[in-house]
Structure formats: structure tokens, C-alpha cells
Enzyme design. Sequence first.
Site, PDB file in Angstrom:
ATOM      1  N   GLU A 189      56.881  29.398  22.786  1.00  0.00           N
ATOM      2  CA  GLU A 189      56.705  28.324  23.800  1.00  0.00           C
ATOM      3  C   GLU A 189      57.527  27.155  23.828  1.00  0.00           C
ATOM      4  O   GLU A 189      57.237  26.516  22.804  1.00  0.00           O
ATOM      5  CB  GLU A 189      55.215  27.974  24.022  1.00  0.00           C
ATOM      6  CG  GLU A 189      54.323  29.450  24.463  1.00  0.00           C
ATOM      7  CD  GLU A 189      52.617  28.824  24.231  1.00  0.00           C
ATOM      8  OE1 GLU A 189      52.489  27.848  24.457  1.00  0.00           O
ATOM      9  OE2 GLU A 189      51.930  29.926  24.070  1.00  0.00           O
TER      10      GLU A 189
ATOM     11  N   ASP B  10      46.379  18.772  26.371  1.00  0.00           N
ATOM     12  CA  ASP B  10      47.016  18.304  25.042  1.00  0.00           C
ATOM     13  C   ASP B  10      46.317  17.319  24.439  1.00  0.00           C
ATOM     14  O   ASP B  10      46.009  16.275  25.029  1.00  0.00           O
ATOM     15  CB  ASP B  10      48.478  18.133  25.249  1.00  0.00           C
ATOM     16  CG  ASP B  10      49.181  19.299  25.836  1.00  0.00           C
ATOM     17  OD1 ASP B  10      48.867  20.372  24.851  1.00  0.00           O
ATOM     18  OD2 ASP B  10      49.810  19.163  26.620  1.00  0.00           O
TER      19      ASP B  10
END
Length: 270
Positions: free
Chosen positions: A52, A63
Site C-alpha cells: 500500500e 491515521d
Amino acid sequence: MSSNSVIEGCLDKLRSEGKKGLITFITAGDPDLSSTVDLALRMDAAGADIIELGVPFSDPLADGPVIQRASSRALAAGTTLAKILDTVKKIKSNCRAPLVLMGYCNPFYRFGLNRFIAEAASTGVSGLIVPDLPLEESGPLMELAVKEGLDLIPLVSPVTTERRLSRIASKAMGFVYCVSVTGVTGARKEIGTDIESFTGRVRSHTSLPLAIGFGIADPEQGARMSRYCDAVVVGSAIVKLIADSGTQAAGTAVENLTREFKTALLSSAS
């Protein structure tokens, strides 16, 4: 679900061999895009099955601090989506593992969905993960992705309801990303979720491979989690290692950690 999905095929092959997949994540452009090429190729060589590439964004809602800081560093270095797509092309010329772009809606929409999907497919992207794109609003991007043969990979969490799991699974492609915690990304010493129950619920709605991510801190924890899924996703542990190692040493450090994760997964499956 696409019968010719490169990502699904990769994980299905591992599953048929009794092996667990390793999905690794780095933020594109951290510390710079030439390093991103080197890091991706090193992870590929060390056994990563899928890679990724995070598309840096100013407000990465899913995140934690480690990847937030990596996004800030990448943006400060001048990283753009157009430059990332050029970087994908460089990586794919020597990379076995399928590449997935993980990013947020805003950069993709600003780039232009038609242009983005066309260029992503032509440069060698195999799939997309868009954490802030709900199923109800995914139609335009999904339609374009399907047309170009890209997988739009969904995320589900421990609090996703049965009804919603069923709806998400019916549209899922590539694999289902099982978020291990109700929170943001970041390595955790302990994951309190009943992973066995969670992935059992997800499996009742789909035959696609399942990957567990968010929180996997080390190879031993990855091996434990792999008992309940088909692949594990390692992100913050790698991104933190890049930041701690410095540009010169990061490549070797990431390659070694990737190999340690792969070895642990192979040992757990034997």
C-alpha cells in the site's frame, strides 16, 4: 467482486497454499519519492505480497500520529498525486507485488475521478482504499474503478452492524480490510478486540480474503492475528521505522522488518 482481480488472485493463491499474506504500507513521498521507489522494491524483495502506498493528505482522519507526521513530511517535500502516479510506474517496472493506493476523497476528487482512475490503471495500480468514502457515496468511484479493473477495497470495523456488513460485502472487491480497533492507525502492544468473533462475523457475509490492520506492532503479534484472517497489514510500525532510521539506513531497516514479518507468518502457517 471481479473474477480477474489481481489482488484477490494473489491472496487466494496464498490461501490455497495454506499461507498468510503480508500487506505493507508506506507513505508515498516520505522522506521523498525516490526513497519510496527504493522502499517499495525492498519490501517486495523481502516478501511483501501486496504494497500500500499512502497518498499524503493534510487531514488524514483515519491515521494516528505516526502516519499523520509522515503525511506532513511528504507534503512538505512537495509530494503530489500526479508525482505519486509517476512513482508507481517506476516501482511497477521491477515489482512483483500488486500496488494499492490508500488515500482520502479530497485529493482524488480534486485530481478528477475520471483522470485519476485512468492514470492509476495505466501506471500499474491494482486497487484503492479510501477510508473516508462511505458505501452510500462510493458509486461514482466504484463504477470507474470496475471499468478499469481496479479493486475498491472496503473497510469494516468491530462495530459495523450485520446489516451493513452484508451491504458492504455485496460490493467488496479484492479483500475486506478488517480494522482491528475502534480508533485510528498506530501500533499497539495489545489489541483488545475479540478478533476471532469479529472476523467470523465478516466471513459469514463474504468469501473474499480478509486482512486485519490498524495496530499490528511486531512480527509476533502479526503471526497471532493471522490465525483469524488471510493477511495482515503492517503500516505504522514500518512508517515509524523509516522516521527513526533516517534516509540512509531506512531501506535496510524496512527490508529486514518486512522479512521478519514474512518469516513469522510463514512459521505460524506451518
